[in-house]
Motif scaffolding. Sequence first.
Motif, PDB file in Angstrom:
ATOM      1  N   GLU D 171     110.862 -38.244 -27.115  1.00 31.53           N
ATOM      2  CA  GLU D 171     111.679 -37.335 -27.576  1.00 31.53           C
ATOM      3  C   GLU D 171     110.649 -37.411 -28.967  1.00 31.53           C
ATOM      4  O   GLU D 171     110.417 -36.140 -29.451  1.00 31.53           O
ATOM      5  N   THR D 173     107.281 -36.809 -28.137  1.00 31.17           N
ATOM      6  CA  THR D 173     106.040 -35.808 -28.597  1.00 31.17           C
ATOM      7  C   THR D 173     106.308 -35.233 -26.707  1.00 31.17           C
ATOM      8  O   THR D 173     107.844 -34.792 -26.163  1.00 31.17           O
ATOM      9  N   ASP D 174     105.326 -34.001 -27.009  1.00 34.56           N
ATOM     10  CA  ASP D 174     105.956 -32.743 -25.522  1.00 34.56           C
ATOM     11  C   ASP D 174     105.048 -33.205 -24.488  1.00 34.56           C
ATOM     12  O   ASP D 174     104.870 -32.589 -23.654  1.00 34.56           O
ATOM     13  N   ASP D 175     104.330 -33.996 -25.140  1.00 38.86           N
ATOM     14  CA  ASP D 175     102.805 -34.349 -24.365  1.00 38.86           C
ATOM     15  C   ASP D 175     103.223 -34.176 -22.478  1.00 38.86           C
ATOM     16  O   ASP D 175     103.312 -35.449 -22.784  1.00 38.86           O
ATOM     17  N   ARG D 179     104.256 -38.302 -21.602  1.00 38.34           N
ATOM     18  CA  ARG D 179     105.464 -38.685 -21.167  1.00 38.34           C
ATOM     19  C   ARG D 179     105.549 -39.018 -19.879  1.00 38.34           C
ATOM     20  O   ARG D 179     106.792 -40.205 -19.426  1.00 38.34           O
TER      21      ARG D 179
ATOM     22  N   GLU E  90     111.302 -29.186 -36.498  1.00 35.95           N
ATOM     23  CA  GLU E  90     110.775 -28.065 -35.501  1.00 35.95           C
ATOM     24  C   GLU E  90     110.883 -26.463 -35.674  1.00 35.95           C
ATOM     25  O   GLU E  90     110.217 -25.902 -35.228  1.00 35.95           O
ATOM     26  N   ARG E 106     100.498 -30.646 -35.249  1.00 34.99           N
ATOM     27  CA  ARG E 106     101.477 -30.135 -35.123  1.00 34.99           C
ATOM     28  C   ARG E 106     101.943 -30.122 -36.740  1.00 34.99           C
ATOM     29  O   ARG E 106     101.985 -31.509 -36.827  1.00 34.99           O
TER      30      ARG E 106
END
Lengths: 290, 290, 290, 290, 290, 290
Positions: D171, D173-175, D179, E90, E106
């Motif tokens: 949760e 990371t968005d990479d 994932r 975010e 980020r």
Amino acid sequence: MFFRTNQFQYNARPEAPDPVYARKLQEVLGGQWGEISVMMTYLFQGWNCRAPAKYRDMILDIGTEEIAHVEMIATMIARLLESSPVEAAEEAAKNSAVGAILGGSRLEDVIVAGMNPQHAIVSGGGAVPADSVGYPWTARYTIASGNLLADFRFNVTAESQGRLQVCRLYELTDDPGIRDMLSFLIARDTMHQNQWLAAIAELEADGLDATPVPKAFSREKEMGDVAYQFWDCSGGSESREGRWASGPTPDGTGEFVYLGKPSPLGEVVECLGPVDPRLFGTPKALQPPT
Amino acid sequence: MFFRTNQFQYNARPEAPDPVYARKLQEVLGGQWGEISVMMTYLFQGWNCRAPAKYRDMILDIGTEEIAHVEMIATMIARLLESSPVEAAEEAAKNSAVGAILGGSRLEDVIVAGMNPQHAIVSGGGAVPADSVGYPWTARYTIASGNLLADFRFNVTAESQGRLQVCRLYELTDDPGIRDMLSFLIARDTMHQNQWLAAIAELEADGLDATPVPKAFSREKEMGDVAYQFWDCSGGSESREGRWASGPTPDGTGEFVYLGKPSPLGEVVECLGPVDPRLFGTPKALQPPT
Amino acid sequence: MFFRTNQFQYNARPEAPDPVYARKLQEVLGGQWGEISVMMTYLFQGWNCRAPAKYRDMILDIGTEEIAHVEMIATMIARLLESSPVEAAEEAAKNSAVGAILGGSRLEDVIVAGMNPQHAIVSGGGAVPADSVGYPWTARYTIASGNLLADFRFNVTAESQGRLQVCRLYELTDDPGIRDMLSFLIARDTMHQNQWLAAIAELEADGLDATPVPKAFSREKEMGDVAYQFWDCSGGSESREGRWASGPTPDGTGEFVYLGKPSPLGEVVECLGPVDPRLFGTPKALQPPT
Amino acid sequence: MFFRTNQFQYNARPEAPDPVYARKLQEVLGGQWGEISVMMTYLFQGWNCRAPAKYRDMILDIGTEEIAHVEMIATMIARLLESSPVEAAEEAAKNSAVGAILGGSRLEDVIVAGMNPQHAIVSGGGAVPADSVGYPWTARYTIASGNLLADFRFNVTAESQGRLQVCRLYELTDDPGIRDMLSFLIARDTMHQNQWLAAIAELEADGLDATPVPKAFSREKEMGDVAYQFWDCSGGSESREGRWASGPTPDGTGEFVYLGKPSPLGEVVECLGPVDPRLFGTPKALQPPT
Amino acid sequence: MFFRTNQFQYNARPEAPDPVYARKLQEVLGGQWGEISVMMTYLFQGWNCRAPAKYRDMILDIGTEEIAHVEMIATMIARLLESSPVEAAEEAAKNSAVGAILGGSRLEDVIVAGMNPQHAIVSGGGAVPADSVGYPWTARYTIASGNLLADFRFNVTAESQGRLQVCRLYELTDDPGIRDMLSFLIARDTMHQNQWLAAIAELEADGLDATPVPKAFSREKEMGDVAYQFWDCSGGSESREGRWASGPTPDGTGEFVYLGKPSPLGEVVECLGPVDPRLFGTPKALQPPT
Amino acid sequence: MFFRTNQFQYNARPEAPDPVYARKLQEVLGGQWGEISVMMTYLFQGWNCRAPAKYRDMILDIGTEEIAHVEMIATMIARLLESSPVEAAEEAAKNSAVGAILGGSRLEDVIVAGMNPQHAIVSGGGAVPADSVGYPWTARYTIASGNLLADFRFNVTAESQGRLQVCRLYELTDDPGIRDMLSFLIARDTMHQNQWLAAIAELEADGLDATPVPKAFSREKEMGDVAYQFWDCSGGSESREGRWASGPTPDGTGEFVYLGKPSPLGEVVECLGPVDPRLFGTPKALQPPT
């Protein structure tokens, strides 16, 4: 990815149990220069390696072999603990003469005093990843800097300290089974000392690094004046006699200079400056109340 | 016995405070390859030394010098902490644009996040004997085995890893004062790499030890068959290309042999034997109730 | 807030001092699975608890009880150390036969070898928060993740390992007073194993979590293909015989699949990419001088 | 003995470098519940195993698999560090607006503050065997007691805590590359939670152990009176509501009893007795001069 | 035995969450001079106490109180972590200006960099028994020597270092709720500094010990000549100005003597003697082959 | 900068080797209150000192002296290990009567059980920087807070605990050489206890700090109501009898107040609030699926 075959690299069977020796043997399993240390060091050096493939491949070959060494010593220790010191001691304790001499102390306690008590209470007769005083293995024994010359020098050291310890342990036992296993490990350490020395030569021949490590750092940025001086900071003058005090330096670019009475080059130390008063340190002078 | 002069070996004064860099510099003060490690390692090697006097004297010369290096870096860190990050942050926090952007987070926290909080809370603006992640120095970094070849190899390593780290730190700052001090330390590491390499040569020339360390352990006691074999335990065959896979071995008494598909030499592993039932381990088979 | 009554939860009085046993008993005071570990684990789980009140309350009930267990074992150790091993040994040492046999070694040293020397030198005859090899208790033994199912599983483990160790210690002594106290602690561990198993059932019945923990993580995000495969990565095929290799899985949503000859699913490993040259790592190829 | 194939068990390639995430990912490499912990735990449980072959074989199957997980995460971290935060920061630092806002602090320091500085200074862009705060992995995370039920309960815990931590990291990371790897590891943790629960069921079905562990210790030796009592030692009465306070106990041989106002059963504590005066402790009363 | 009431000794509620401050506050929970340290120290001193009852009782009174302090700080930290830094970040990350400035990093990572990542990954938003750099609490912080004067002096120190750290933390926050709790803890530290100073006076008045601790060791056994000399071993002569350099000594039985140029009293160090050759140390001279 | 003279501060030569005593003596070399601890503590306090020069100078005088103490004890230990326990044991083992009594156990193991095995395997007959149980010295024993009153109180403690331990060790041996060295160290500890007590008086006389430390923190910020209350949190009322329970407080600004039945002042604890659901903690109530 890794696979395991259900056969040991070499034998790992003592002639007889010996819980006291088991404790000592822990040193080369979970100690600073034991097999877990070289296993982890080589695996991490290999996984992190960004150098030509022959280096990475070679490092991982030996890293994988070391897992087998960990396995052998762990098994040897587990077998050394198969005896029952408790039962043996009870038999012995029936000897009233001894009981009298010891004035009430149980002989069991005396004998078992040489054991690691965790071999009974914690592992129930199994090897533990700790050294001969029971200090647990720590990953600070794993060295992988990204610079292979610095690391290969460590590896030579590790195989030297490791072979030294195994040789000492060889002399501390007469058990043929233990000695058989140790003679194998000592030979592998012979190989690995040679291997890392050869790897250092290869690395230098490939021009990838040299003394002083790291070669890529510009020599102009360092203070050349003091780069080859020996400072005699401790009494006695015997240190003047060694190679380190005169003659060409091993890196091929200097001459050793011996400073018999070295003088400091820096400032005379005055007091430090102040910090934020909200840190409540003791200041140089009295301050008005806040 | 030791005496201290009130002057630094070399300068230790930054151009400006920088609490974030202070945290990084801790690595070469209290880290595994920092100055405390070499100071303690050399002093213990010297105090324990039973070899000819020139070695003991030389080791203690450098051990005593290293105390001065600890002193310099500790002082540099104390000076890097003289700024008041709290006050600076408060000034910055008045900038409403930033406050808005950060959505309520205090900028102070962001800036100070790069600090070691113990530099404020624990040491009140002083150096600490810990590394750059705050892990305290541990004496497991002190190596003194009684065997000088094994130990000098460690010392070469320590000066290599140490110089590597100081070079990295040099590149991480532009402060002229810090770079001045580091250029001195880098040069001393150049000297000390050369010194230990020369000491190894001297030790071998004196016949006191050789590869494989320890020379005094009889080669007949080791398993000669496997003493020069390279075992390829990991996929890939690039490792066949290096010096470690063929040709004479550095110890001058063997030839490297490459085993491309090595086979285990030990027993097929059966289960271990039982231990005392009062240890309540899980047995191979059901036992009648005790 | 806490209050203490001046009465023990149960007796803690040995029939006779025994400094060697005191060392062993330290394992369940300050060892990994000792009473300090469960005391701290339960208190932190309770203080951090965000679940329904019955859980928080229950956790703190047992956490508070465990302080009393620490108190009992600490007191027992202090009493086991009330004897004077020094004096006892001196008496024994007068026995000349023994003195002759031991060839000059003082019997005192032999007997006291089984003691933790810190019980004399450091604590002066008191309990220490360390295990049976003298390794100090560390807060890494405190487990509190915020997820109660994960933590209750730990708690069952802790009470299992703890009861196992106390049972082993029970067998290592004949002292009625020690056995009396241990029989109480063993019974409480029986209760607490049951208690945490019941708590797991309650948690699942309340729908707050389930296998695989954490239930709240969407199963769609995991790679379903490999979620129920058994990979046989080690030689031997006996592992095919167990429940873990076929049949429905305990979480009720899959079937175990046995992979006898598993193949890697990932890439063939090539070398890694480069890092910043200012880190002075060993590169894949020679670089022009910087 | 072990062999390695030059292919990963699954992919380990991020879409982009991210040194700050690399620090966090260290938790599941070298942290208490990371992959090194389960690798070492299962290997030691297997090597020490004296139980039927199917257990030993199964344990070593998974222990060997875990080495591959360590390899994947170490590689992922090394790749996350391939970016050059130094260069990136220098670019950013040219932005004068930012420089002004930060009042002289270098932005580089702010950004890099989130990194583990040892990733630059110590490992030169490689993974380290430490957790997310830089604390080195310690062998105290390796659990192998010789009793498989106690250990399998630990293993369920380890897979629960481990899956929990990987889900949290998922949760964070968005990479997509990260994932992808994590989704594989999460699925394997699902398998392994199920596997150990099945192994516990098998062990109980084989009659080798049961609640309360260890079954082989005679129940007559424990103090039956207190073996099923819940002691409410902390304020609040919500704990009365759970399954642990009433009804049959999970071991099938008792009934929970709730003690709302428990009373101590032990002695009122008097002072301890004296120790040898040569320990120089503070005595109960004044002593004549020695 | 211990009981807990479901009410805090004092309030522990921040006005707003602040995960960065939570990390700092850990120092006085699980750091060397934090509340766990004094809790454990006083409890062990009390349990091991063999002195008159008023001392034992007093020590356990305060030891029990300290558990409540641990509870308050742990709760405060858990509440400081209740905010969602992920969500907050975010929101912030949507601000494109910031994103551009930071060049792709980020913002979340920057903000959260100040957090202890284990507060998210390991404890899930709970307090951990570790200090502000994440180093776990260790029982080496627990001091109980059996000699109360030595220990009470430690206790004064602990309350001084502790109050100092809490005062620093007070200055590092503006949150009224945090400051409210800290003002309570600071006051208790004021009390406890006074309390231990009073206890020292009482102990001396009761004649149970005195400077130099331990009084019971015969002064005749120490080398009286050097018992009151100040040795000036470091450059500078300012140390001559203090009370420690002249005048009567605090123990009332001597006069300070200042040695401005101290000379060693021991032997000139020759080399050490040999050890067993089977230890393979480097000898003073070449030995014939074994 | 530091210099070393090739002469000891005082003698360090035992009459006879004694490897078992060597292990015990390690406590005051590398233990928590050993010479390395005071050496490092005083050096760091001196290097970090921002107070008037007389303090900095005095601290560094003693810090430099302590290096000499480390040297003496290390040398003493190396000499205690010069005997060959292996050979001695072999001789003894020839005594068949003993062999029979011990039922096959090698007497060597029994005798050597009292040694630290690392003295043979790791250091080859040299001192190690560890304590009497083999736990390595850690820099957490180094105390330097920036506040001199807090630190001087620590220093008094260190000299008290240190003298206590050396006195205990004095009683554990009859060797005249060891006792000679210890009588010197005990006298220096007498001096140093007096020295730090005098330094505290000086610091208070100079107005730089006072009870309660730190004086510079405004008393208005602390909660005055509870600053002088004794809370009786543990059963028994003997604590009412001491000076800490009534009369003026040592800081001169209050009166002790005894609270016999103290009541909590804080809130009744309700459950904590929620954290980010992506941390997968156990919530207070069931949540809809995510």
